[in-house]
Design an enzyme around this catalytic site. Structure first.
Site, PDB file in Angstrom:
ATOM      1  NE  ARG A 311       8.728   4.261  45.918  1.00 61.09           N
ATOM      2  CZ  ARG A 311       9.258   4.247  44.712  1.00 61.09           C
ATOM      3  NH1 ARG A 311      10.241   3.440  44.449  1.00 61.09           N
ATOM      4  NH2 ARG A 311       8.800   5.034  43.777  1.00 61.09           N
ATOM      5  NE  ARG A 347      10.266   8.594  48.904  1.00 64.02           N
ATOM      6  CZ  ARG A 347      10.758   7.846  47.915  1.00 64.02           C
ATOM      7  NH1 ARG A 347      12.072   7.732  47.785  1.00 64.02           N
ATOM      8  NH2 ARG A 347       9.965   7.213  47.082  1.00 64.02           N
ATOM      9  CD  GLU A 449      16.328  11.970  46.930  1.00 64.33           C
ATOM     10  OE1 GLU A 449      16.311  10.913  46.288  1.00 64.33           O
ATOM     11  OE2 GLU A 449      15.305  12.470  47.434  1.00 64.33           O
ATOM     12  CG  ASN A 472      18.374   3.899  43.730  1.00 58.03           C
ATOM     13  OD1 ASN A 472      19.316   3.328  44.261  1.00 58.03           O
ATOM     14  ND2 ASN A 472      17.193   3.348  43.617  1.00 58.03           N
ATOM     15  NE  ARG A 483      19.743   3.788  38.358  1.00 57.67           N
ATOM     16  CZ  ARG A 483      19.257   2.893  39.216  1.00 57.67           C
ATOM     17  NH1 ARG A 483      19.924   1.792  39.465  1.00 57.67           N
ATOM     18  NH2 ARG A 483      18.117   3.105  39.836  1.00 57.67           N
ATOM     19  CB  CYS A 520      16.551   4.034  52.234  1.00 62.93           C
ATOM     20  SG  CYS A 520      16.416   5.721  51.608  1.00 62.93           S
TER      21      CYS A 520
END
Length: 610
Positions: A311, A347, A449, A472, A483, A520
């Protein structure tokens, strides 16, 4: 410690957030870390300038203390956490904080403690509006910095090593624990675990605990009120549970769990240099998710074959401006060089415009009603190409120092991917004209994603060198849930049929295009999911370093045909509960105990509660 703590008191159970997995049993040590009460009073005109000077002195003192804490960490084995303290120093010196405090002192003629609290609240509110969970959790870091400043103004700062000595084998209980306190405490090597009233899973205190592999529970709300120094307590860091005054039977079960855990860790350590190859020869690469360069040694110690997700958002942490190309370059170069011939997937920027706008006023945009679905990640970069180009230049320059792979996040369609690749190619041309050396081949992939990317994975795969599935966000967007919303969080089930189907679609599309596909997200690091993910045919799994040995043990003890059979059984069921029950049953039967964490203590606790 009070050795006369009553042993006959009724067991009580607290539920918090599992910050760091593992089980601990020991005597509590209550560390006083209650929030300081901030005084407020008016200043006479003649007292304003002296108050500003008092504030200046407190800032300098706070900075000096943080420098000392950082030096202690660097002198020990806490170099990787010294970076967190450095981030606190940057927050302390942030003009946004300092100017606001001075302005309140001058304009409202109020004392520095109150002005500081006002400024901290305002900055925290700004962090709270950030969609990205990692940066939203930085609110607690702002609080720690503000508290230190206020305590210094009031002459109350006591760092953990200057305070009362923590006894051997204690479980530290506190209202709140700063990352620097946590790093110093856990560095001493005699703390078995910790429990705090406040905190979140991505708080720096939790990150420090996981890196140290010390069991911890945060967000236990009233722990510091219910637990006294000397109380016998048990902590289950995976389940976020704390048992106060456990029964003899619970103590026996926790001790058994600790013994099994120690045996398991010793066995896992022997697997470090072995590949995650299944019994019939199928190889799955296990990679590490990292966010700081100092995490690389930890990842290698746990057997990471590469970095599956680096990240880059940390470059924006604690800054009052956007990072420069050189800052990007040095960060990427450091990780690539440390990893040697192991691949590193970096990323590109995965933040929303709200965070970037805090660093660069020229990028300010209208407030978005739903930033999770708005201008963030690759979308933001394609709109603000000058910002994106800074990062791309740094990545390309760093490519000669290792095996770089570039990954674009939040891709929605083929057009976005083509635009990003075109900008990358144009940047390469620019660097070539400047005579800057760039690696000949740099694989470029995407983080899958969004549902639209999943549904068009066959087209995207034709234009990518690899896929990495970010579970996620993929789960949130696929099921249409937030979430963070307690009312709907129960719908977040990685093993539900819809998610398994969408994962299979992505993997099949990647393999049809002959490109590797990894994962990941959090799902990749949960040992209970390992066999199902192997059944899906994923080529790599990237996770927190500490999870690598556990997942490796399962993969090395399994066959690919049984993984495929388990996946087929899951796909034949209807509900998430049915699938999870099946998977848990198979994992317990095949591997003896639930590979997530210790079930027995938790079951005993439940029985006691009933």
């Amino acid at each position: 410690m009070n050795s006369k703590a009553p042993q006959h008191r009724k067991p009580e159970t607290l539920h918090g957030i599992g910050a760091s997995p593992g089980v601990a049993l020991g005597r509590a040590f209550l560390l006083s870390r209650v929030k300081v009460k901030t005084p407020r009073y008016r200043l006479a005109d003649a007292d304003v300038e002296p108050e500003l000077m008092r504030f200046k002195t407190a800032v300098e003192l706070s900075d000096h203390q943080l420098v000392e804490v950082k030096a202690r960490l660097e002198a020990g084995d806490g170099k990787e956490h010294a970076l967190i303290v450095e981030a606190h120093r940057m927050m302390l010196m942030d003009p946004m904080l300092l100017d606001q405090v001075r302005q309140v002192i001058r304009d409202e003629k109020t004392n520095a403690e109150w002005a500081t609290r006002r400024a901290v609240r305002k900055i925290k509110a700004q962090f709270g509006q950030i969609e990205d969970e990692y940066f939203r959790e930085r609110r607690s870091d702002v609080d720690f910095v503000g508290d230190r400043l206020i305590r210094n103004l009031m002459g109350q700062v006591v760092d953990v090593l200057d305070g009362p000595e923590v006894p051997e084998d204690a479980i530290v209980v506190a209202h709140e624990l700063s990352p620097s306190d946590a790093a110093l405490l856990l560095q001493q090597g005699r703390v078995l675990g910790f429990v705090t009233d406040l905190g979140g899973h991505t708080s720096h205190t939790a990150i420090v605990a996981r890196a140290r592999e010390i069991p911890g529970v945060v967000g236990a709300e009233v722990a510091s009120e219910m637990i006294a120094t000397g109380d016998l307590i048990a902590v289950d860091g995976a389940r976020g549970m704390v048992v106060i005054h456990p029964t003899d039977e619970q103590v026996r079960l926790f001790r058994e769990a600790i013994r099994r855990e120690a045996e398991s860790e010793a066995a896992l350590g022997r697997l470090r240099d072995l590949p995650a190859t299944q019994l019939d020869g199928r190889r799955i690469h296990l990679l590490a998710n990292i966010e700081f360069k100092d995490e690389v040694p930890h990842a290698l110690d746990h057997g990471a074959e590469g970095v599956g997700l680096f990240r880059t958002e940390f470059l924006y942490l604690g800054k009052d401006r956007a990072p420069t190309e050189e800052e990007h370059y040095q960060a990427y170069r450091a990780v690539l060089e440390q990893m040697g011939d192991r691949a590193v997937i970096i990323r590109t920027l995965d933040l929303g415009g709200d965070k970037i706008a805090q660093l660069d006023a020229s990028l300010r945009q209208d407030k978005e009603a739903n930033p999770a679905l708005g201008l963030r990640a690759l979308r933001f970069c394609l709109k603000h190409r000058d910002v994106f180009r800074v990062q791309l230049r740094a990545l390309l320059r760093a490519s000669v120092h290792g095996k770089l792979r570039i990954m674009f996040p939040m891709v929605s369609n083929v057009q976005e991917l083509r635009e990003a690749k075109a900008l990358l190619a144009a940047t390469r041309v620019d660097l070539g004209r400047e005579g800057v050396q760039v690696a000949d081949e740099i694989p470029v992939g995407i983080m899958v994603e969004t549902p639209s990317a999943a549904l068009t994975a066959d087209r995207l795969a034709k234009e990518c060198d690899f896929f990495s599935i970010g579970t996620n966000d993929l789960i949130q967007y696929s099921v249409a849930i937030d979430r963070q919303n307690r009312d709907v969080a129960y719908l977040y089930h990685p093993l539900q049929l819809a998610i398994l189907r969408v994962l299979k679609t992505i993997v099949d599309a990647a393999h049809a295009a002959r490109i590797p596909v990894g994962m990941c997200g959090e799902m990749a690091g949960d040992p209970m999911h390992a066999l199902v993910l192997a059944g899906l045919g994923l080529d790599s799994l990237s996770m927190s370093s500490g999870q690598i040995p556990v997942v490796k043990r399962i993969l090395r003890a399994s066959r690919s045909d049984e993984a495929t059979a388990l996946l087929d059984q899951c796909l034949a069921l209807d509900t998430a509960e049915e699938i999870e029950r099946l998977v848990r049953s198979v994992m317990e039967h095949r591997f003896g105990t639930a590979p997530t964490e210790m079930d027995q203590p938790a079951e005993a606790t439940t029985e006691t509660e009933s």
